[in-house]
Structures are given as C-alpha cells and as structure tokens.
Design a protein around this motif. Structure first.
Motif, PDB file in Angstrom:
ATOM      1  N   ASP A   1      33.471  43.806  28.035  1.00 19.50           N
ATOM      2  CA  ASP A   1      34.478  44.177  29.114  1.00 19.50           C
ATOM      3  C   ASP A   1      33.877  44.566  30.328  1.00 19.50           C
ATOM      4  OD1 ASP A   1      36.686  44.948  30.382  1.00 19.50           O
ATOM      5  OD2 ASP A   1      37.576  46.337  29.209  1.00 19.50           O
ATOM      6  N   ILE A   2      33.616  43.590  31.120  1.00 20.57           N
ATOM      7  CA  ILE A   2      33.117  43.647  32.579  1.00 20.57           C
ATOM      8  C   ILE A   2      34.179  43.205  33.617  1.00 20.57           C
ATOM      9  CG2 ILE A   2      30.800  43.523  31.393  1.00 20.57           C
ATOM     10  CD1 ILE A   2      30.706  40.554  32.448  1.00 20.57           C
ATOM     11  N   GLU A   3      33.581  43.767  34.804  1.00 20.11           N
ATOM     12  CA  GLU A   3      34.627  43.493  35.933  1.00 20.11           C
ATOM     13  C   GLU A   3      33.405  42.517  36.779  1.00 20.11           C
ATOM     14  OE1 GLU A   3      37.232  45.757  38.656  1.00 20.11           O
ATOM     15  OE2 GLU A   3      36.256  47.614  37.643  1.00 20.11           O
ATOM     16  N   LEU A   4      33.793  41.213  37.131  1.00 16.77           N
ATOM     17  CA  LEU A   4      33.050  40.359  37.754  1.00 16.77           C
ATOM     18  C   LEU A   4      32.929  40.740  39.183  1.00 16.77           C
ATOM     19  CD1 LEU A   4      34.164  37.207  35.895  1.00 16.77           C
ATOM     20  CD2 LEU A   4      32.136  38.605  35.620  1.00 16.77           C
TER      21      LEU A   4
ATOM     22  N   ILE B   1      38.435  35.326  40.334  1.00 20.64           N
ATOM     23  CA  ILE B   1      38.255  34.029  39.626  1.00 20.64           C
ATOM     24  C   ILE B   1      39.624  33.051  39.706  1.00 20.64           C
ATOM     25  CG2 ILE B   1      36.188  34.789  38.342  1.00 20.64           C
ATOM     26  CD1 ILE B   1      38.013  35.090  35.760  1.00 20.64           C
ATOM     27  N   ASN B   2      39.341  31.842  38.985  1.00 23.90           N
ATOM     28  CA  ASN B   2      40.691  31.000  38.832  1.00 23.90           C
ATOM     29  C   ASN B   2      40.622  30.796  37.426  1.00 23.90           C
ATOM     30  OD1 ASN B   2      42.351  28.607  38.616  1.00 23.90           O
ATOM     31  ND2 ASN B   2      41.628  27.859  40.470  1.00 23.90           N
ATOM     32  N   VAL B   3      41.523  31.126  36.770  1.00 22.68           N
ATOM     33  CA  VAL B   3      41.810  31.503  35.469  1.00 22.68           C
ATOM     34  C   VAL B   3      42.088  30.112  34.868  1.00 22.68           C
ATOM     35  CG1 VAL B   3      42.941  32.373  33.306  1.00 22.68           C
ATOM     36  CG2 VAL B   3      42.371  34.080  35.108  1.00 22.68           C
ATOM     37  N   GLU B   4      42.999  29.292  35.583  1.00 20.35           N
ATOM     38  CA  GLU B   4      43.562  28.004  35.156  1.00 20.35           C
ATOM     39  C   GLU B   4      42.310  27.157  35.111  1.00 20.35           C
ATOM     40  OE1 GLU B   4      45.098  29.733  37.574  1.00 20.35           O
ATOM     41  OE2 GLU B   4      46.455  30.899  36.085  1.00 20.35           O
ATOM     42  N   GLU B   5      41.433  26.976  35.911  1.00 17.94           N
ATOM     43  CA  GLU B   5      40.523  26.183  35.898  1.00 17.94           C
ATOM     44  C   GLU B   5      39.352  26.553  35.245  1.00 17.94           C
ATOM     45  OE1 GLU B   5      39.727  24.135  39.504  1.00 17.94           O
ATOM     46  OE2 GLU B   5      41.618  24.661  40.294  1.00 17.94           O
TER      47      GLU B   5
ATOM     48  N   GLU C   1      41.178  37.667  33.640  1.00 15.47           N
ATOM     49  CA  GLU C   1      42.003  38.170  34.460  1.00 15.47           C
ATOM     50  C   GLU C   1      41.582  37.743  36.064  1.00 15.47           C
ATOM     51  OE1 GLU C   1      42.405  42.178  34.522  1.00 15.47           O
ATOM     52  OE2 GLU C   1      43.325  42.132  32.111  1.00 15.47           O
ATOM     53  N   PRO C   2      42.603  37.172  36.914  1.00  6.92           N
ATOM     54  CA  PRO C   2      42.526  36.807  38.231  1.00  6.92           C
ATOM     55  C   PRO C   2      41.601  37.498  39.074  1.00  6.92           C
ATOM     56  CG  PRO C   2      44.724  36.388  37.660  1.00  6.92           C
ATOM     57  CD  PRO C   2      43.998  37.124  36.562  1.00  6.92           C
TER      58      PRO C   2
END
Length: 136
Positions: free
Chosen positions: A52-55, A59-63, A33-34
């Motif tokens: 299941d973690i929260e970074l 982030i850029n999901v598409e790339e 998820e972005p």
C-alpha cells in the motif's frame, strides 16, 4: 500479519512500470486511485502479502493495465501528466526495503527517445498470462 513482496519499478515520461515479484500468487487484488495510491494484495502458500503505497503524483486509472502471470504481476500505470517523477513515492526519504529499481526496464530521461518511449508496448502482456486486463 501480512508480508511485503519485493516490488521493482521503472518509469518513462508517460508511465510507471511496477513489477511485484511473487511466484504463483493467488487471489490477486489491485486498487489504483487517481491521486496515486497503489494497493496490492495476494496470497502465496496461504501467506498474505500486501503493498500500500502513495505514488509521487496522480495517475490515469482508466488507461493503466496489468498482467498476472505465474512468475509475477506486472503493472503499466499511466501518469496523469507526461513528466518525469523525482522518485516513485510521494514520501521523501529512504524507500522501503522491499522496493527496488527495475534496471531491466529502466530508461534515463535523456535516453527515452533513443531507446524508444513506445508507450505500453514496452511490456509484453501476452507472455505467460494468467490474467491480463485494465486496472479499474
């Protein structure tokens, strides 16, 4: 009840590498998820595994992309902003016991240019692929 596989991570200014050490994983599922949420699930020998973690940041999901191989799953996750993160997880404090630093891929911030911040070429997505594709 599901188990946690061992997860290794490393970073560059523009990306995060996450390696899930789970040999012969089946039914691999990934959701990015972005806002920085990383959700992984798979089975091995009929035993379910989940992460299941929260970074730390967006982030850029598409790339972003990943490779499912017989020896594990490697993710190259593009950061939304090119900057060094203080840690992998948004949550402060001691990281979970299943999470470890990937010293094979690690580059210090001051050494990034010397050792080649080459983009996603740092990971060979062609070796031992069972499945390789963008994270969507």
């Amino acid at each position: 009840m599901s188990r946690h596989p061992y997860v290794k991570w490393a970073q560059r200014s523009d990306k995060i590498f996450i390696t899930v050490d789970l040999l012969d994983a089946k039914d691999v599922k990934l959701k990015l998820e972005p806002d920085g949420r990383f959700i992984f699930s798979a089975t091995k020998d009929s035993i379910p595994y989940e992460v299941d973690i929260e970074l730390f940041d967006k982030i850029n999901v598409e790339e972003s992309k990943y490779n499912v191989g017989a020896r594990g799953i490697v993710y190259a996750i593009k950061k939304a902003e090119k900057k060094w993160w203080d840690r992998l997880l948004k949550q402060e404090g001691k990281p979970p016991v299943f999470l470890r630093v990937d010293w094979d891929k690690w580059v210090d911030e001051e050494d990034e240019n010397e050792k080649g911040g080459r983009g996603f070429d740092d990971v060979d997505f062609s070796s031992d692929p069972v499945e390789s594709r963008p994270c969507l």
